[in-house]
Design an enzyme around this catalytic site. Sequence first.
Site, short mmCIF file in Angstrom:
data_model
loop_
_atom_site.label_atom_id
_atom_site.label_comp_id
_atom_site.label_asym_id
_atom_site.label_seq_id
_atom_site.Cartn_x
_atom_site.Cartn_y
_atom_site.Cartn_z
N GLU A 1 -40.21 -31.02 45.45
CA GLU A 1 -40.50 -29.89 44.47
C GLU A 1 -41.74 -30.32 43.57
OE1 GLU A 1 -37.55 -27.18 42.02
OE2 GLU A 1 -37.84 -29.02 41.04
N GLU B 1 -28.85 -28.45 36.11
CA GLU B 1 -30.33 -29.15 36.29
C GLU B 1 -30.64 -29.36 34.68
OE1 GLU B 1 -34.47 -29.63 38.42
OE2 GLU B 1 -33.51 -27.83 38.26
#
Length: 261
Positions: free
Chosen positions: A237, A140
């Site tokens: 998130e 990520e």
Amino acid sequence: MLKFSANLSILFTELPFLERFAAARRAGFSAVECWFPYEHAAATLRQVLDDNALTLVGINTAAGEAGQWGLAALPGHEAAFDRSVRQALDYAQALGQPSVHVMAGLAGHVPAADAQRSYHAGLERAVRLAEGSGVRLLIEPLNGRDRPGYFLSSVDQAAEVIERTGLTSLRIMFDCYHVQVQQGDLIARLRRHFAKVGHIQIAGAPARGEPDRGEINYPEVLREADRLGWSGWIGAEYRPSGPTAESFGWLHELRRLGIAA
């Protein structure tokens, strides 16, 4: 229609960690994810998932010590990195095989060539360790404003890592917030790298608040993900501006628009 998971490391933080699972279920989620579950035994987490009929879709490798935020790109930390991968894989196999985000680390103090060699070699070892486990590994990019010095900062860089290493089982965590802050052009980048994407996450930009706040037009971004054939989970998130249970207006609106299940 698209399906959404709740990230329990950033949502429902008004509650102790183990109580957030039930809170997510009460809010209508059937899947959750988190960053670092390792303060709790895997058996405890398995029980709380089962008690709340929840699927765990993602965890991270351990962050390491203060100031590291992952270990893959940090030369001299190979043994600790390998232990973190084994630990994450053990948890993943005990918890229904969620994806594992292999964290790169804050490598701004490391010569770029050395960090790259360490990162590529670490990912190669991680892929070998994960072979046969059924666990998907993710990388990520984290934007340089929030995580200055993090080795992997752009989705284009992440795609290049996969291509250069030939580690085609790796997938990208396409966090729309980080991509927007670092590079923008979300829909074009999602199209370009879609075949390499293993998970999508959302938050408002630039403040990382609710997804219906800020500069990202999530109905259009998510419609594009749907058009491209996205069938995985999308992780919520974000940092709620108030009590988490009162922050899901964005999800209700996506359902009204026929985008969210």
